[in-house]
Write a protein that holds these residues in place. Structure first.
Motif, PDB file in Angstrom:
ATOM      1  N   ASN A  96       0.839  -1.206   0.000  1.00 57.00           N
ATOM      2  CA  ASN A  96       0.000   0.000   0.000  1.00 57.00           C
ATOM      3  C   ASN A  96       0.865   1.243   0.000  1.00 57.00           C
ATOM      4  O   ASN A  96       1.899   1.301   0.670  1.00 57.00           O
ATOM      5  CB  ASN A  96      -0.895  -0.020   1.237  1.00 57.00           C
ATOM      6  N   SER A  97       0.414   2.216  -0.774  1.00 59.12           N
ATOM      7  CA  SER A  97       1.049   3.531  -0.779  1.00 59.12           C
ATOM      8  C   SER A  97      -0.010   4.561  -0.417  1.00 59.12           C
ATOM      9  O   SER A  97      -1.123   4.532  -0.957  1.00 59.12           O
ATOM     10  CB  SER A  97       1.624   3.836  -2.164  1.00 59.12           C
ATOM     11  N   TYR A  98       0.352   5.446   0.497  1.00 57.30           N
ATOM     12  CA  TYR A  98      -0.609   6.472   0.915  1.00 57.30           C
ATOM     13  C   TYR A  98       0.052   7.855   0.880  1.00 57.30           C
ATOM     14  O   TYR A  98       1.114   8.074   1.456  1.00 57.30           O
ATOM     15  CB  TYR A  98      -1.104   6.205   2.327  1.00 57.30           C
ATOM     16  N   GLY A  99      -0.637   8.757   0.190  1.00 59.68           N
ATOM     17  CA  GLY A  99      -0.175  10.129   0.168  1.00 59.68           C
ATOM     18  C   GLY A  99      -1.244  11.042  -0.382  1.00 59.68           C
ATOM     19  O   GLY A  99      -2.023  10.630  -1.247  1.00 59.68           O
ATOM     20  N   THR A 100      -1.318  12.260   0.102  1.00 62.23           N
ATOM     21  CA  THR A 100      -2.280  13.276  -0.333  1.00 62.23           C
ATOM     22  C   THR A 100      -3.703  12.730  -0.376  1.00 62.23           C
ATOM     23  O   THR A 100      -4.476  12.998  -1.300  1.00 62.23           O
ATOM     24  CB  THR A 100      -1.900  13.857  -1.714  1.00 62.23           C
ATOM     25  N   GLY A 101      -4.058  11.922   0.623  1.00 60.33           N
ATOM     26  CA  GLY A 101      -5.420  11.435   0.746  1.00 60.33           C
ATOM     27  C   GLY A 101      -5.800  10.281  -0.138  1.00 60.33           C
ATOM     28  O   GLY A 101      -6.974   9.873  -0.168  1.00 60.33           O
ATOM     29  N   THR A 102      -4.860   9.694  -0.841  1.00 54.73           N
ATOM     30  CA  THR A 102      -5.172   8.597  -1.763  1.00 54.73           C
ATOM     31  C   THR A 102      -4.387   7.347  -1.402  1.00 54.73           C
ATOM     32  O   THR A 102      -3.196   7.429  -1.133  1.00 54.73           O
ATOM     33  CB  THR A 102      -4.824   9.001  -3.206  1.00 54.73           C
ATOM     34  N   HIS A 103      -5.087   6.220  -1.415  1.00 48.88           N
ATOM     35  CA  HIS A 103      -4.457   4.932  -1.213  1.00 48.88           C
ATOM     36  C   HIS A 103      -4.284   4.229  -2.562  1.00 48.88           C
ATOM     37  O   HIS A 103      -5.185   4.247  -3.400  1.00 48.88           O
ATOM     38  CB  HIS A 103      -5.322   4.034  -0.312  1.00 48.88           C
ATOM     39  N   TYR A 104      -3.159   3.603  -2.736  1.00 53.06           N
ATOM     40  CA  TYR A 104      -2.904   2.748  -3.890  1.00 53.06           C
ATOM     41  C   TYR A 104      -2.576   1.349  -3.375  1.00 53.06           C
ATOM     42  O   TYR A 104      -1.907   1.210  -2.346  1.00 53.06           O
ATOM     43  CB  TYR A 104      -1.740   3.280  -4.724  1.00 53.06           C
ATOM     44  N   TRP A 105      -3.035   0.349  -4.125  1.00 53.82           N
ATOM     45  CA  TRP A 105      -2.860  -1.036  -3.687  1.00 53.82           C
ATOM     46  C   TRP A 105      -2.215  -1.881  -4.782  1.00 53.82           C
ATOM     47  O   TRP A 105      -2.488  -1.696  -5.968  1.00 53.82           O
ATOM     48  CB  TRP A 105      -4.219  -1.655  -3.351  1.00 53.82           C
ATOM     49  N   GLY A 106      -1.404  -2.827  -4.333  1.00 53.61           N
ATOM     50  CA  GLY A 106      -0.892  -3.837  -5.241  1.00 53.61           C
ATOM     51  C   GLY A 106      -1.890  -4.962  -5.392  1.00 53.61           C
ATOM     52  O   GLY A 106      -2.970  -4.957  -4.782  1.00 53.61           O
ATOM     53  N   GLN A 107      -1.522  -5.966  -6.198  1.00 51.50           N
ATOM     54  CA  GLN A 107      -2.439  -7.054  -6.487  1.00 51.50           C
ATOM     55  C   GLN A 107      -2.418  -8.135  -5.412  1.00 51.50           C
ATOM     56  O   GLN A 107      -3.307  -8.987  -5.368  1.00 51.50           O
ATOM     57  CB  GLN A 107      -2.098  -7.682  -7.850  1.00 51.50           C
ATOM     58  N   GLY A 108      -1.423  -8.103  -4.560  1.00 52.57           N
ATOM     59  CA  GLY A 108      -1.316  -9.073  -3.471  1.00 52.57           C
ATOM     60  C   GLY A 108      -0.428 -10.251  -3.809  1.00 52.57           C
ATOM     61  O   GLY A 108      -0.287 -10.630  -4.978  1.00 52.57           O
ATOM     62  N   THR A 109       0.185 -10.807  -2.782  1.00 48.05           N
ATOM     63  CA  THR A 109       1.002 -12.001  -2.934  1.00 48.05           C
ATOM     64  C   THR A 109       0.673 -12.954  -1.785  1.00 48.05           C
ATOM     65  O   THR A 109       0.557 -12.533  -0.632  1.00 48.05           O
ATOM     66  CB  THR A 109       2.505 -11.653  -2.971  1.00 48.05           C
ATOM     67  N   GLN A 110       0.518 -14.217  -2.114  1.00 47.60           N
ATOM     68  CA  GLN A 110       0.094 -15.206  -1.126  1.00 47.60           C
ATOM     69  C   GLN A 110       1.287 -15.672  -0.294  1.00 47.60           C
ATOM     70  O   GLN A 110       2.329 -16.048  -0.841  1.00 47.60           O
ATOM     71  CB  GLN A 110      -0.548 -16.411  -1.819  1.00 47.60           C
ATOM     72  N   VAL A 111       1.082 -15.683   1.015  1.00 48.92           N
ATOM     73  CA  VAL A 111       2.042 -16.273   1.947  1.00 48.92           C
ATOM     74  C   VAL A 111       1.317 -17.382   2.701  1.00 48.92           C
ATOM     75  O   VAL A 111       0.270 -17.135   3.316  1.00 48.92           O
ATOM     76  CB  VAL A 111       2.593 -15.233   2.932  1.00 48.92           C
ATOM     77  N   THR A 112       1.857 -18.581   2.626  1.00 50.35           N
ATOM     78  CA  THR A 112       1.268 -19.721   3.312  1.00 50.35           C
ATOM     79  C   THR A 112       2.321 -20.348   4.211  1.00 50.35           C
ATOM     80  O   THR A 112       3.416 -20.680   3.749  1.00 50.35           O
ATOM     81  CB  THR A 112       0.742 -20.761   2.312  1.00 50.35           C
ATOM     82  N   VAL A 113       1.972 -20.483   5.480  1.00 45.42           N
ATOM     83  CA  VAL A 113       2.892 -21.052   6.462  1.00 45.42           C
ATOM     84  C   VAL A 113       2.283 -22.345   6.983  1.00 45.42           C
ATOM     85  O   VAL A 113       1.211 -22.335   7.582  1.00 45.42           O
ATOM     86  CB  VAL A 113       3.152 -20.077   7.613  1.00 45.42           C
ATOM     87  N   SER A 114       2.964 -23.434   6.747  1.00 46.88           N
ATOM     88  CA  SER A 114       2.476 -24.735   7.205  1.00 46.88           C
ATOM     89  C   SER A 114       3.057 -25.067   8.578  1.00 46.88           C
ATOM     90  O   SER A 114       4.165 -24.656   8.909  1.00 46.88           O
ATOM     91  CB  SER A 114       2.846 -25.821   6.198  1.00 46.88           C
ATOM     92  N   SER A 115       2.291 -25.817   9.334  1.00 45.88           N
ATOM     93  CA  SER A 115       2.731 -26.163  10.701  1.00 45.88           C
ATOM     94  C   SER A 115       3.523 -27.457  10.712  1.00 45.88           C
ATOM     95  O   SER A 115       3.612 -28.174   9.740  1.00 45.88           O
ATOM     96  CB  SER A 115       1.520 -26.302  11.607  1.00 45.88           C
TER      97      SER A 115
END
Length: 115
Positions: A96-115
């Motif tokens: 996320n990037s935030y400046g001058t009242g606007t948020h921008y978002w990336g597409q996301g990346t999956q993190v999976t942690v197995s036990s």
């Protein structure tokens, strides 16, 4: 065109480490606060860590001492070093990037942690 492009997610075992990277367009990096959020299935998106343009940071209590956010202003890139990962860290992580009242978002990346 402004964009945030995340990379570095994957599948790891509990206790291991991952480093996420987010490359940003220059216009939404310089001077902006950069952050990582995450969203687990069935849960709301939550702030993980944030770094201001002058390097001040703050973290969610659940990741303090394990995760480190940093930024390379020369490369317009923000990082999230994640150590001692736990199954409860499993989520899609968003830049996320935030400046001058606007948020921008990336597409996301999956993190999976197995036990």
């Amino acid at each position: 065109q402004v964009q945030l492009v995340e990379s570095g997610g994957g599948l790891v075992q509990a206790g291991e480490s991952l480093r996420l990277s987010c490359a940003a367009s220059a216009s939404i990096f310089s001077g902006n606060t950069m952050a990582w959020y995450r969203q687990a299935p069935g849960k709301q998106r939550e702030l993980v860590a944030r770094i201001t343009d002058d390097g001040r940071t703050n973290y969610a209590d659940s990741v303090k001492g394990r995760f480190t956010i940093s930024r390379d202003n020369a490369k317009n890139t923000v990082y999230l070093q994640m150590n001692s990962l736990k199954p409860e860290d499993t989520a899609v992580y968003y830049c996320n990037s935030y400046g001058t009242g606007t948020h921008y978002w990336g597409q996301g990346t999956q993190v999976t942690v197995s036990s």
